[in-house]
Design a protein around this motif. Structure first.
Motif, PDB file in Angstrom:
ATOM      1  N   GLN A   3      13.572   4.043  -3.404  1.00 37.78           N
ATOM      2  CA  GLN A   3      12.183   4.482  -3.340  1.00 37.78           C
ATOM      3  C   GLN A   3      12.012   5.444  -2.180  1.00 37.78           C
ATOM      4  O   GLN A   3      12.276   5.104  -1.023  1.00 37.78           O
ATOM      5  CB  GLN A   3      11.245   3.273  -3.160  1.00 37.78           C
ATOM      6  CG  GLN A   3       9.785   3.633  -3.003  1.00 37.78           C
ATOM      7  CD  GLN A   3       9.134   4.014  -4.313  1.00 37.78           C
ATOM      8  OE1 GLN A   3       9.725   4.691  -5.141  1.00 37.78           O
ATOM      9  NE2 GLN A   3       7.913   3.589  -4.510  1.00 37.78           N
ATOM     10  N   CYS A   4      11.604   6.669  -2.465  1.00 37.27           N
ATOM     11  CA  CYS A   4      11.361   7.679  -1.428  1.00 37.27           C
ATOM     12  C   CYS A   4       9.865   7.761  -1.179  1.00 37.27           C
ATOM     13  O   CYS A   4       9.106   8.157  -2.074  1.00 37.27           O
ATOM     14  CB  CYS A   4      11.894   9.043  -1.863  1.00 37.27           C
ATOM     15  SG  CYS A   4      13.684   9.045  -2.136  1.00 37.27           S
ATOM     16  N   ALA A  20       8.011  -4.484   6.395  1.00 36.69           N
ATOM     17  CA  ALA A  20       8.136  -5.357   5.221  1.00 36.69           C
ATOM     18  C   ALA A  20       7.672  -4.677   3.942  1.00 36.69           C
ATOM     19  O   ALA A  20       6.963  -5.266   3.131  1.00 36.69           O
ATOM     20  CB  ALA A  20       7.346  -6.653   5.446  1.00 36.69           C
ATOM     21  N   GLY A  21       8.087  -3.412   3.770  1.00 35.65           N
ATOM     22  CA  GLY A  21       7.746  -2.715   2.542  1.00 35.65           C
ATOM     23  C   GLY A  21       6.315  -2.255   2.451  1.00 35.65           C
ATOM     24  O   GLY A  21       5.845  -1.884   1.381  1.00 35.65           O
ATOM     25  N   ILE A  36      -6.023   1.125   4.748  1.00 36.39           N
ATOM     26  CA  ILE A  36      -5.299   1.282   3.491  1.00 36.39           C
ATOM     27  C   ILE A  36      -3.894   0.735   3.679  1.00 36.39           C
ATOM     28  O   ILE A  36      -3.178   1.150   4.599  1.00 36.39           O
ATOM     29  CB  ILE A  36      -5.216   2.759   3.071  1.00 36.39           C
ATOM     30  CG1 ILE A  36      -6.611   3.385   2.995  1.00 36.39           C
ATOM     31  CG2 ILE A  36      -4.485   2.901   1.736  1.00 36.39           C
ATOM     32  CD1 ILE A  36      -6.595   4.892   2.837  1.00 36.39           C
ATOM     33  N   SER A  37      -3.491  -0.205   2.833  1.00 34.96           N
ATOM     34  CA  SER A  37      -2.140  -0.760   2.870  1.00 34.96           C
ATOM     35  C   SER A  37      -1.378  -0.233   1.662  1.00 34.96           C
ATOM     36  O   SER A  37      -1.776  -0.469   0.521  1.00 34.96           O
ATOM     37  CB  SER A  37      -2.192  -2.294   2.830  1.00 34.96           C
ATOM     38  OG  SER A  37      -2.987  -2.805   3.890  1.00 34.96           O
ATOM     39  N   GLU A  38      -0.286   0.472   1.920  1.00 36.52           N
ATOM     40  CA  GLU A  38       0.494   1.102   0.857  1.00 36.52           C
ATOM     41  C   GLU A  38       1.781   0.328   0.582  1.00 36.52           C
ATOM     42  O   GLU A  38       2.537   0.012   1.501  1.00 36.52           O
ATOM     43  CB  GLU A  38       0.845   2.537   1.232  1.00 36.52           C
ATOM     44  CG  GLU A  38       1.728   3.225   0.195  1.00 36.52           C
ATOM     45  CD  GLU A  38       2.251   4.573   0.638  1.00 36.52           C
ATOM     46  OE1 GLU A  38       2.900   5.254  -0.180  1.00 36.52           O
ATOM     47  OE2 GLU A  38       2.020   4.949   1.806  1.00 36.52           O
ATOM     48  N   TYR A  39       2.010   0.009  -0.692  1.00 38.92           N
ATOM     49  CA  TYR A  39       3.233  -0.662  -1.127  1.00 38.92           C
ATOM     50  C   TYR A  39       3.958   0.229  -2.129  1.00 38.92           C
ATOM     51  O   TYR A  39       3.433   0.482  -3.221  1.00 38.92           O
ATOM     52  CB  TYR A  39       2.917  -2.005  -1.777  1.00 38.92           C
ATOM     53  CG  TYR A  39       2.416  -3.059  -0.827  1.00 38.92           C
ATOM     54  CD1 TYR A  39       3.292  -3.961  -0.243  1.00 38.92           C
ATOM     55  CD2 TYR A  39       1.065  -3.145  -0.514  1.00 38.92           C
ATOM     56  CE1 TYR A  39       2.835  -4.938   0.631  1.00 38.92           C
ATOM     57  CE2 TYR A  39       0.595  -4.106   0.367  1.00 38.92           C
ATOM     58  CZ  TYR A  39       1.491  -5.004   0.933  1.00 38.92           C
ATOM     59  OH  TYR A  39       1.028  -5.958   1.808  1.00 38.92           O
ATOM     60  N   PRO A  40       5.158   0.727  -1.794  1.00 37.89           N
ATOM     61  CA  PRO A  40       5.958   1.419  -2.809  1.00 37.89           C
ATOM     62  C   PRO A  40       6.450   0.395  -3.840  1.00 37.89           C
ATOM     63  O   PRO A  40       7.182  -0.533  -3.495  1.00 37.89           O
ATOM     64  CB  PRO A  40       7.124   2.008  -2.006  1.00 37.89           C
ATOM     65  CG  PRO A  40       6.694   1.919  -0.566  1.00 37.89           C
ATOM     66  CD  PRO A  40       5.793   0.736  -0.481  1.00 37.89           C
ATOM     67  N   ILE A  45       5.955   5.178  -8.304  1.00 38.38           N
ATOM     68  CA  ILE A  45       4.752   4.341  -8.439  1.00 38.38           C
ATOM     69  C   ILE A  45       4.452   3.685  -7.091  1.00 38.38           C
ATOM     70  O   ILE A  45       5.294   2.965  -6.541  1.00 38.38           O
ATOM     71  CB  ILE A  45       4.913   3.260  -9.515  1.00 38.38           C
ATOM     72  CG1 ILE A  45       5.278   3.888 -10.863  1.00 38.38           C
ATOM     73  CG2 ILE A  45       3.630   2.432  -9.644  1.00 38.38           C
ATOM     74  CD1 ILE A  45       5.554   2.876 -11.960  1.00 38.38           C
ATOM     75  N   ASP A  46       3.243   3.929  -6.555  1.00 42.65           N
ATOM     76  CA  ASP A  46       2.807   3.329  -5.297  1.00 42.65           C
ATOM     77  C   ASP A  46       1.477   2.624  -5.505  1.00 42.65           C
ATOM     78  O   ASP A  46       0.634   3.068  -6.293  1.00 42.65           O
ATOM     79  CB  ASP A  46       2.638   4.397  -4.223  1.00 42.65           C
ATOM     80  CG  ASP A  46       3.946   5.030  -3.814  1.00 42.65           C
ATOM     81  OD1 ASP A  46       4.493   4.633  -2.787  1.00 42.65           O
ATOM     82  OD2 ASP A  46       4.434   5.931  -4.543  1.00 42.65           O
TER      83      ASP A  46
END
Length: 326
Positions: A3-4, A20-21, A36-40, A45-46
């Protein structure tokens, strides 16, 4: 599949931490702040958890990106988006919207000064490659991202699906995902959402898209500000229509789109919320508070307050330890 991470945000959005991702961002201005909490999730797809306590958002939360769609789900509050052509679109609690990130926005706003929801961004070419790789392991997923984009994002439009039961079920579990299972759980739920959108029948997405003009929104905002500045005065619909030069039908439709409820219900709720603050933070009598909020009869005010919060104004004031449950 590696995941980039993609830099979705303008420089004015502050990157706080990454662990932790998850990557954490903050937006701030003189109307409040948003986290804002971003999870790849998967390559292309994020997923973003949005927690805003502010009124005015950045001009653009995310940079324009070709071949990328964004799915937004509102859990609480309201989200306003003004597009470059001057159209306004709104989503409220339970609504889901889909649009291309190439569909440039002029500005965003949170009319109720708070918003909680989830955004999912999908880079169509990269995500479709990811799905193809998954199909080699799992079998045919039958998810066609370009088909989803063509259905819901025709002519650079923003599609809104109102309070769909299946969508509500998927997102209720996304909001409740346990931290220790977050990374794997989100992948499964996002795939479930994409399968649902891929299989929605024609009648589910062939609905009229409701937009409002800039002049209508500006008028309704001015009307809202006038009403909350003088809560002792109860405006009639005819009076508002005449004073602000807007037809009653357009006025009612636009107000509900911006603020999420009818004028009557919104002002009733606003008065009761103001009453709570005055009871907690001032020494004004119940009679004085009732008069300030437009109630000539204190007993009618007490009746309305009890109906809203389940207790009388006097008992509420005398039980501060219990006030947080209302």
């Amino acid at each position: 599949m590696k995941q980039c991470p993609i830099d979705f945000f303008d420089p004015e959005v502050q990157h706080l931490a990454a662990s932790a991702g998850c990557r954490l961002y903050r937006m701030q201005n003189d109307t409040g702040e948003g986290l804002i909490s971003e999870y790849p999730i998967l390559p292309g797809i994020d997923l973003f958890y949005n927690d805003f306590h502010m009124k005015d958002g950045q001009n653009q939360n995310k940079r324009p990106m070709p071949d990328t769609i964004e799915i937004n789900h509102c859990w609480e509050g309201r989200f306003e988006c003004e597009f470059q052509n001057g159209d306004y679109q709104y989503i409220g609690a339970g609504d889901l919207s889909i649009h291309r990130l190439s569909h440039t926005t002029r500005q965003t706003c949170f009319p109720l000064a708070h918003y909680h929801g989830i955004s999912i961004t999908i880079d169509l070419p990269q995500a479709q490659q990811t799905l193809s790789s998954l199909e080699a392991i799992m079998g045919d997923l039958d998810i066609h991202l370009e088909t989803i984009a063509e259905r819901f994002c025709r002519e650079e439009s923003c599609y809104v699906l109102r309070s769909n039961r299946e969508v509500a079920h998927i997102f209720s579990e996304l909001y409740a995902a346990p931290p220790e299972r977050m990374a794997h759980y989100l992948k499964a739920k996002v795939l479930e959402l994409l399968m649902l959108l891929n299989d929605l029948p024609q009648e589910s997405f062939s609905v009229k898209r409701q937009f409002f003009s800039r002049s209508q929104v500006i008028t309704v905002r001015a009307m809202h500000d006038a009403m909350i500045q003088d809560l002792s005065h109860h405006y009639t619909l005819a009076e508002l229509s005449r004073q602000f030069g807007i037809a009653q039908t357009s006025m009612k439709l636009c107000f509900k789109a911006v603020y999420g409820s009818s004028i009557y219900q919104y002002m009733k709720s606003y008065r009761m919320q103001t009453a709570r603050v005055l009871l907690q933070d001032t020494s004004h009598s119940v009679t004085e508070i009732a008069a300030a909020l437009g109630y000539d009869n204190p007993s009618k005010f007490s009746e309305a307050f009890k109906k809203e919060y389940g207790t009388s104004p006097t008992l509420f004031r005398n039980s501060p330890s219990e006030s947080d449950v209302f």
